[in-house]
Write an enzyme that holds these catalytic residues in place. Structure first.
Site, PDB file in Angstrom:
ATOM      1  N   HIS A 177     -81.377 -67.637  21.782  1.00 31.65           N
ATOM      2  CA  HIS A 177     -82.069 -67.532  20.494  1.00 31.65           C
ATOM      3  C   HIS A 177     -81.518 -68.523  19.475  1.00 31.65           C
ATOM      4  O   HIS A 177     -82.171 -68.869  18.508  1.00 31.65           O
ATOM      5  CB  HIS A 177     -81.989 -66.098  19.951  1.00 31.65           C
ATOM      6  CG  HIS A 177     -80.655 -65.720  19.431  1.00 31.65           C
ATOM      7  ND1 HIS A 177     -79.665 -65.219  20.231  1.00 31.65           N
ATOM      8  CD2 HIS A 177     -80.129 -65.804  18.195  1.00 31.65           C
ATOM      9  CE1 HIS A 177     -78.595 -65.003  19.489  1.00 31.65           C
ATOM     10  NE2 HIS A 177     -78.839 -65.343  18.254  1.00 31.65           N
ATOM     11  N   HIS A 203     -74.372 -70.671  23.039  1.00 30.84           N
ATOM     12  CA  HIS A 203     -74.728 -71.219  21.727  1.00 30.84           C
ATOM     13  C   HIS A 203     -73.932 -72.478  21.361  1.00 30.84           C
ATOM     14  O   HIS A 203     -74.500 -73.477  20.933  1.00 30.84           O
ATOM     15  CB  HIS A 203     -74.483 -70.197  20.614  1.00 30.84           C
ATOM     16  CG  HIS A 203     -75.085 -68.848  20.879  1.00 30.84           C
ATOM     17  ND1 HIS A 203     -76.265 -68.685  21.545  1.00 30.84           N
ATOM     18  CD2 HIS A 203     -74.658 -67.602  20.555  1.00 30.84           C
ATOM     19  CE1 HIS A 203     -76.549 -67.393  21.619  1.00 30.84           C
ATOM     20  NE2 HIS A 203     -75.590 -66.717  21.030  1.00 30.84           N
ATOM     21  N   LYS A 220     -63.965 -63.031  16.266  1.00 33.37           N
ATOM     22  CA  LYS A 220     -64.290 -61.836  15.474  1.00 33.37           C
ATOM     23  C   LYS A 220     -63.085 -61.488  14.613  1.00 33.37           C
ATOM     24  O   LYS A 220     -61.944 -61.836  14.956  1.00 33.37           O
ATOM     25  CB  LYS A 220     -64.565 -60.675  16.426  1.00 33.37           C
ATOM     26  CG  LYS A 220     -65.728 -60.974  17.368  1.00 33.37           C
ATOM     27  CD  LYS A 220     -66.764 -59.904  17.275  1.00 33.37           C
ATOM     28  CE  LYS A 220     -67.965 -60.186  18.129  1.00 33.37           C
ATOM     29  NZ  LYS A 220     -69.209 -60.174  17.361  1.00 33.37           N
TER      30      LYS A 220
END
Ligand code: NDP
Length: 460
Positions: free
Chosen positions: A167, A229, A315
């Site tokens: 995406h 990505h 993260k």
């Protein structure tokens, strides 16, 4: 197969992805007048059509809002097939529901272990010959499982019919990066090893794993965001200009860029894990999975030999931002008698959460002395995506446009880069939440240091 798909079948209609992304994308496509074919949801939830419609409404209420007019149109297009993917009767019911559709788009929003049985189930009812298929990430866990998955899909579908979704490639700022490179002439002469000193890409998230510990503990940062990505973004920055005449040229050049990246070695990678990760629900108490990675990549071709690409992702970092920073070389000599020559020039592409592209330069400070200051020229600052990536990509797939989908050879080339450092190949070091990773990551530092992302127009 040039025709637009005449039905959309989405497997995994009861799943999390359908709830968060697919129903909102479908409503948006209907609203724009881009979707007007039967939409068949498939799941094994024991539902009927009414429950699917109720689920769609609930999804929209939580993700973007219900547009009553568009929702009414969407509802009129929706139907539902219930059943297990291991049961041939499920596919017989689907055959009935497909009616006269000649070239449906099948969307596999299901766990990858289900791809093969579903593809074979579709073949058994003759629903593959003129069809297209969209498959979700992750595409494999490593090179060999990705190859196996490709073989399984290719037994049923031709490569031209397979749309591997990433995406990220449907995001407006990612496409803008490509556009900025190849719609302007001033970049090309300097976009190479003669003028670029280093490239760095940061993908930082200030949140932790947010209840998705079980999923994350199977993946880790390298599988979750680097292999797909961030290597895709790197390929867009480093690829050669594609020819406008050839629709597949962009994917050819992206693949060549990925193939030019050397496989990573232990020396190029530092992995980290935030303190407290092992207490997250679903995470193994002795987990060695990384929630942070810093790595140094080499792109060994004529354009980029010797220009290091640094990537860090993680993260529980200090900020949430994704940014590409291309640092140019310094001028060959200092002309002005400044105490400090400042930063070399740079280009900055902010991909999220806000979107801008800017150029860092030096300008003279007012006054007698020939002293300068750094300024940042913001070439473009826009609001986040006007069109959500799933809406964009599903529309492309319906029309058979593969430009922003990952091709088999590109996916495998990307796995080849990260394969040597997956799993426990390197140690994992603990870091404090809210910091830029473990101290050990200092050994993977760009020549002038990591750039801390700043707002547009503010020199980092
Ligand atoms: P879920 O586990 O939430 O949903 C999976 C779906 O598959 C459910 O509808 C489930 O039906 C169905 N299913 C599983 N096994 C069978 C079976 N034997 N027969 C019939 N139906 C079955 O997964 P997600 O929606 O989260 O993810 C789907 C895909 O999308 C995965 O490949 C994932 O990696 C990918 N993805 C997900 C993201 C997300 O944010 N969720 C983000 C990016 C990618 P039931 O519920 O009825 O059992």
């Amino acid at each position: 197969m040039a025709d637009t798909s005449d039905a959309l079948v989405f497997f995994g209609a009861s799943g999390d992805l359908a709830y968060k992304q697919i129903f909102p994308a479908l409503q948006a496509m209907v609203r724009r007048g881009q979707l007007n074919v039967p939409i068949i949801g498939v799941a094994k939830a024991g539902w009927g059509r009414d429950q699917l419609v109720a689920r769609a409404r609930d999804s929209l209420a939580h993700h973007g809002g219900v547009d009553e007019a568009a929702f009414a149109k969407l509802t009129a297009l929706l139907s539902y097939v219930d059943g297990d993917y291991g049961d041939p009767a499920t596919f017989e019911r689907l055959r009935q529901e497909l009616g006269g559709a000649q070239h449906p788009l099948h969307y596999f929003a299901i766990p990858p272990s289900m791809f093969e049985p579903v593809a074979e189930g579709l073949a058994s009812i003759g629903a593959t010959a003129q069809a297209r298929v969209v498959v979700e990430k992750p595409f494999g866990r490593d090179l060999s499982s990705a190859q196996e998955l490709n073989r399984a899909l290719r037994r049923v579908f031709a490569e031209e019919a397979i749309f591997r979704i990433d995406h990220y490639l449907g995001k407006e700022p990612v496409e803008n990066l490509l556009f900025f490179r190849f719609a302007n002439s001033f970049l090309e002469p300097i976009w190479n090893r003669e003028h670029v000193n280093s490239i760095q890409i940061t993908m930082a998230e200030s949140c932790g794993v947010e209840g998705r510990g079980a999923y994350y503990d199977e993946a880790g940062a390298i599988r979750d965001v680097v292999q797909n990505h961030l290597l895709q973004v790197t390929s867009l920055i480093t690829m050669e200009p594609p020819s406008a005449a050839d629709p597949d040229a962009m994917r050819d050049h992206k693949t060549l860029a990925l193939k030019a990246m050397l496989p990573l070695s232990d020396r190029d990678v530092v992995r980290g894990q935030f303190r407290g990760y092992r207490n997250e629900p679903g995470v193994a108490p002795d987990s060695q999975v990384e929630t942070f990675v810093a790595l140094r990549l080499r792109v060994e071709n004529w354009r980029w030999a010797g220009v290091p690409v640094f990537i860090r992702a993680g993260k529980n970092l200090p900020v949430t931002t994704t940014e590409v920073f291309v640092q140019l070389k310094r001028p060959p000599r200092l002309v002005f008698e400044e105490d400090h020559p400042g930063h070399p020039n740079y280009f900055r592409f902010r991909l999220s959460p806000d979107v801008f592209l800017s150029l860092g330069a030096r300008a003279k400070m007012p006054g007698e002395a020939m002293r300068g200051e750094e300024v940042e020229l913001v070439a473009r600052h826009q609001s986040p995506d006007e069109m959500a990536p799933y809406e964009r990509l599903l529309g492309d797939a319906m029309r058979g446009d593969q430009r922003f989908f990952a091709r088999e050879d590109a996916v495998e080339a990307a796995w080849r880069v990260v394969d040597p450092v997956l799993g426990r190949a390197t140690p994992v070091y603990e870091y404090e939440p809210g910091t830029w990773g473990p101290a050990e990551a200092d050994r993977i530092t760009p020549p002038d240091g990591w750039v801390t992302p700043t707002p547009p127009g503010i020199v980092p």
